[in-house]
Design a protein around this motif. Structure first.
Motif, PDB file in Angstrom:
ATOM      1  N   VAL A  38      -0.174   8.551  40.411  1.00 16.08           N
ATOM      2  CA  VAL A  38      -0.801   8.931  41.663  1.00 16.08           C
ATOM      3  C   VAL A  38       0.126   9.862  42.430  1.00 16.08           C
ATOM      4  O   VAL A  38       1.345   9.625  42.496  1.00 16.08           O
ATOM      5  CB  VAL A  38      -1.108   7.686  42.512  1.00 16.08           C
ATOM      6  N   LEU A  39      -0.448  10.912  43.017  1.00 17.13           N
ATOM      7  CA  LEU A  39       0.286  11.760  43.948  1.00 17.13           C
ATOM      8  C   LEU A  39       0.017  11.253  45.360  1.00 17.13           C
ATOM      9  O   LEU A  39      -1.135  11.040  45.751  1.00 17.13           O
ATOM     10  CB  LEU A  39      -0.160  13.213  43.824  1.00 17.13           C
ATOM     11  N   VAL A  40       1.083  11.053  46.133  1.00 19.21           N
ATOM     12  CA  VAL A  40       0.949  10.466  47.462  1.00 19.21           C
ATOM     13  C   VAL A  40       1.994  11.073  48.389  1.00 19.21           C
ATOM     14  O   VAL A  40       3.097  11.426  47.954  1.00 19.21           O
ATOM     15  CB  VAL A  40       1.098   8.931  47.380  1.00 19.21           C
TER      16      VAL A  40
ATOM     17  N   MET B 189       3.517  18.782  32.545  1.00 19.98           N
ATOM     18  CA  MET B 189       3.305  17.365  32.801  1.00 19.98           C
ATOM     19  C   MET B 189       2.378  16.801  31.737  1.00 19.98           C
ATOM     20  O   MET B 189       1.485  17.487  31.243  1.00 19.98           O
ATOM     21  CB  MET B 189       2.678  17.149  34.189  1.00 19.98           C
ATOM     22  N   THR B 190       2.538  15.525  31.390  1.00 19.60           N
ATOM     23  CA  THR B 190       1.685  14.880  30.407  1.00 19.60           C
ATOM     24  C   THR B 190       0.452  14.308  31.088  1.00 19.60           C
ATOM     25  O   THR B 190       0.254  14.457  32.285  1.00 19.60           O
ATOM     26  CB  THR B 190       2.457  13.773  29.677  1.00 19.60           C
ATOM     27  N   SER B 191      -0.384  13.625  30.324  1.00 17.49           N
ATOM     28  CA  SER B 191      -1.641  13.137  30.870  1.00 17.49           C
ATOM     29  C   SER B 191      -1.478  11.746  31.473  1.00 17.49           C
ATOM     30  O   SER B 191      -0.522  11.021  31.203  1.00 17.49           O
ATOM     31  CB  SER B 191      -2.700  13.103  29.773  1.00 17.49           C
ATOM     32  N   GLY B 192      -2.458  11.376  32.298  1.00 20.42           N
ATOM     33  CA  GLY B 192      -2.563  10.033  32.854  1.00 20.42           C
ATOM     34  C   GLY B 192      -3.970   9.521  32.631  1.00 20.42           C
ATOM     35  O   GLY B 192      -4.817  10.209  32.064  1.00 20.42           O
ATOM     36  N   ALA B 193      -4.220   8.292  33.090  1.00 20.46           N
ATOM     37  CA  ALA B 193      -5.539   7.687  32.943  1.00 20.46           C
ATOM     38  C   ALA B 193      -5.975   7.115  34.283  1.00 20.46           C
ATOM     39  O   ALA B 193      -5.143   6.661  35.083  1.00 20.46           O
ATOM     40  CB  ALA B 193      -5.513   6.593  31.884  1.00 20.46           C
TER      41      ALA B 193
ATOM     42  N   ASP C 284      -4.267   1.513  48.151  1.00 25.16           N
ATOM     43  CA  ASP C 284      -2.872   1.063  48.192  1.00 25.16           C
ATOM     44  C   ASP C 284      -2.365   0.738  46.806  1.00 25.16           C
ATOM     45  O   ASP C 284      -3.134   0.437  45.881  1.00 25.16           O
ATOM     46  CB  ASP C 284      -2.668  -0.104  49.157  1.00 25.16           C
ATOM     47  N   LEU C 285      -1.046   0.835  46.652  1.00 25.94           N
ATOM     48  CA  LEU C 285      -0.431   0.740  45.333  1.00 25.94           C
ATOM     49  C   LEU C 285       1.040   0.400  45.455  1.00 25.94           C
ATOM     50  O   LEU C 285       1.638   0.505  46.529  1.00 25.94           O
ATOM     51  CB  LEU C 285      -0.561   2.076  44.599  1.00 25.94           C
ATOM     52  N   ALA C 286       1.624   0.027  44.318  1.00 27.08           N
ATOM     53  CA  ALA C 286       3.074  -0.123  44.181  1.00 27.08           C
ATOM     54  C   ALA C 286       3.448   0.378  42.793  1.00 27.08           C
ATOM     55  O   ALA C 286       2.658   0.260  41.852  1.00 27.08           O
ATOM     56  CB  ALA C 286       3.502  -1.566  44.361  1.00 27.08           C
ATOM     57  N   GLY C 287       4.630   0.960  42.687  1.00 22.51           N
ATOM     58  CA  GLY C 287       5.030   1.483  41.391  1.00 22.51           C
ATOM     59  C   GLY C 287       6.402   2.122  41.417  1.00 22.51           C
ATOM     60  O   GLY C 287       7.225   1.829  42.302  1.00 22.51           O
ATOM     61  N   ILE C 288       6.645   3.020  40.466  1.00 20.75           N
ATOM     62  CA  ILE C 288       7.955   3.658  40.271  1.00 20.75           C
ATOM     63  C   ILE C 288       7.807   5.164  40.449  1.00 20.75           C
ATOM     64  O   ILE C 288       6.912   5.788  39.866  1.00 20.75           O
ATOM     65  CB  ILE C 288       8.495   3.375  38.847  1.00 20.75           C
ATOM     66  N   VAL C 289       8.681   5.762  41.228  1.00 17.66           N
ATOM     67  CA  VAL C 289       8.659   7.211  41.444  1.00 17.66           C
ATOM     68  C   VAL C 289       9.017   7.931  40.142  1.00 17.66           C
ATOM     69  O   VAL C 289      10.050   7.639  39.525  1.00 17.66           O
ATOM     70  CB  VAL C 289       9.635   7.625  42.564  1.00 17.66           C
ATOM     71  N   THR C 290       8.168   8.868  39.729  1.00 20.60           N
ATOM     72  CA  THR C 290       8.406   9.646  38.505  1.00 20.60           C
ATOM     73  C   THR C 290       8.679  11.115  38.774  1.00 20.60           C
ATOM     74  O   THR C 290       9.158  11.828  37.895  1.00 20.60           O
ATOM     75  CB  THR C 290       7.213   9.518  37.541  1.00 20.60           C
ATOM     76  N   ALA C 291       8.357  11.598  39.973  1.00 22.11           N
ATOM     77  CA  ALA C 291       8.648  12.988  40.338  1.00 22.11           C
ATOM     78  C   ALA C 291       8.660  13.094  41.856  1.00 22.11           C
ATOM     79  O   ALA C 291       7.955  12.353  42.549  1.00 22.11           O
ATOM     80  CB  ALA C 291       7.618  13.942  39.741  1.00 22.11           C
ATOM     81  N   VAL C 292       9.468  14.028  42.365  1.00 23.11           N
ATOM     82  CA  VAL C 292       9.686  14.159  43.805  1.00 23.11           C
ATOM     83  C   VAL C 292       9.467  15.603  44.224  1.00 23.11           C
ATOM     84  O   VAL C 292       9.953  16.539  43.567  1.00 23.11           O
ATOM     85  CB  VAL C 292      11.120  13.715  44.168  1.00 23.11           C
TER      86      VAL C 292
ATOM     87  N   ARG D 296      -0.371  16.509  37.653  1.00 26.76           N
ATOM     88  CA  ARG D 296       0.120  17.690  38.356  1.00 26.76           C
ATOM     89  C   ARG D 296       1.473  17.394  38.977  1.00 26.76           C
ATOM     90  O   ARG D 296       1.795  16.245  39.266  1.00 26.76           O
ATOM     91  CB  ARG D 296      -0.853  18.097  39.468  1.00 26.76           C
ATOM     92  N   ARG D 297       2.239  18.415  39.186  1.00 28.65           N
ATOM     93  CA  ARG D 297       3.511  18.248  39.889  1.00 28.65           C
ATOM     94  C   ARG D 297       3.248  17.969  41.361  1.00 28.65           C
ATOM     95  O   ARG D 297       2.310  18.498  41.948  1.00 28.65           O
ATOM     96  CB  ARG D 297       4.384  19.501  39.740  1.00 28.65           C
TER      97      ARG D 297
END
Length: 340
Positions: free
Chosen positions: A110-112, A1-5, A73-81, A26-27
């Motif tokens: 974010v992992l949720v 996995m690559t990095s985030g901020a 709370d957040l909104a966004g796009i799923v990048t991994a499942v 992380r996965r």
């Protein structure tokens, strides 16, 4: 996995308050999603936590030690499942909540838990959706804590203190749609807004406010100040459903008094206020946010029918988290979003 901020909160003793820090993504676990965050809310509880509020009790959740990432709370796009998730796939637009933790929503990724996320309708902007889930869930828990539900709300008279804030606005929208009659307590300058979101009546917040209110309400909700809690209970009629507050002193009691004295003080205050309930009323609740499936199910329905919304007041990048927090701290109008 690559990095985030992430916007890392350094705490009340940290120089500058926030810094943007890179982290290794992380996965997701089997029941999780990874979401690329489009927007995440800054809520009043985030501001208070950044100042050290609630550290003692939140330490039990691993959420009390600085530095930490705030945001619920957040909104966004799923990048991994995760391997056991079948409700979402990569590329889905989602919104939802995270419980209190040291790895909150103020980050690029974010992992949720999948069960804490909802599919975003195609006609909704993700920024608008990011502003709602935490406040709606907290409000919903208070409404249920006071004994109200979709099934019994029709015709009920409900008094909402702090009606112009996020919780009060959402409560008015939801309860009026359920058929309740909402009396809103708000400043005179906010009367029009309260009426527009469904209040039947607005009572101006003044020093002698509670002298003019009769004991005629089926339920009361306190989203404003703990000092008015007993007065709100005094507005309930005999046989009322009950009262709930989100502005109780539980976390502060433990911060100030420690474990034993904090617990004793909390139990004593709750007992005193419960004793003030009128004859026949049994519901009294101090509400703390936590993800709730039933609340999210109702949120989904209200969003799909365009029955809830909150105005956005400010959007800032992660690097300007301090400015976003200042906006909330100063009680400036509108919801505040961080945009990774």
């Amino acid at each position: 996995m690559t990095s985030g901020a992430a916007a890392l909160c350094l705490g009340p003793g940290g120089s500058g308050g926030f810094t943007v820090r890179q982290f290794t993504r992380r996965r997701p676990a089997a029941d999780e999603l990874e979401v690329a965050v489009t927007a995440a809310s800054v809520n009043p509880i985030d501001v208070r936590r950044s100042e050290g509020y609630g550290r003692r009790l939140l330490s039990l959740l691993g959420a009390g030690r600085f530095p930490l990432i705030l945001g619920n709370d957040l909104a966004g796009i799923v990048t991994a499942v995760g391997s056991r998730v079948s409700t979402f796939k990569t590329g889905d637009r989602v919104y939802g909540v995270k419980p209190a933790s040291a790895e909150g929503a103020h980050a690029s990724h974010v992992l949720v838990k999948a069960v804490h996320m909802l599919a975003a309708p195609g006609d909704w902007d993700l920024h608008a959706l990011a502003a709602i889930p935490y406040s709606f869930t907290t409000m919903w828990l208070a409404v249920r804590g006071a004994g109200l539900s979709r099934e019994n709300a029709v015709g009920k008279n409900v008094l909402v203190h702090g009606a112009a804030g996020a919780l009060g606005t959402l409560a008015t929208q939801m309860l009026s749609s359920w058929g309740a009659r909402v009396t809103a307590i708000a400043r005179k300058s906010n009367s029009k807004v309260c009426l527009e979101v469904g209040a039947a009546e607005v009572v101006e917040r003044t020093d002698d406010l509670f002298v003019s209110l009769s004991r005629s309400f089926d339920a009361t909700l306190n989203f404003a100040t703990w000092e008015d809690d007993l007065a709100l209970i005094g507005c309930l009629r005999d046989g009322a459903l009950g009262h709930a507050t989100t502005v109780h002193p539980m976390l502060g009691n433990f911060d100030r008094l420690g474990w034993l004295r904090g617990m004793l003080r909390t139990l004593s205050q709750k007992k005193d206020h419960r004793r003030a309930l009128p004859k026949g009323a049994s519901n009294y609740a101090w509400v703390l946010f936590k993800p709730d499936k039933a609340a999210l199910d109702d949120l989904r329905q209200f969003v799909e029918h365009n029955q809830v919304s909150l105005p956005i007041g400010l959007c800032k990048p992660l690097a300007a988290a301090g400015l976003a927090f200042d906006h909330v701290r100063k009680r400036q109008p509108g919801r505040v979003l961080l945009l990774p």
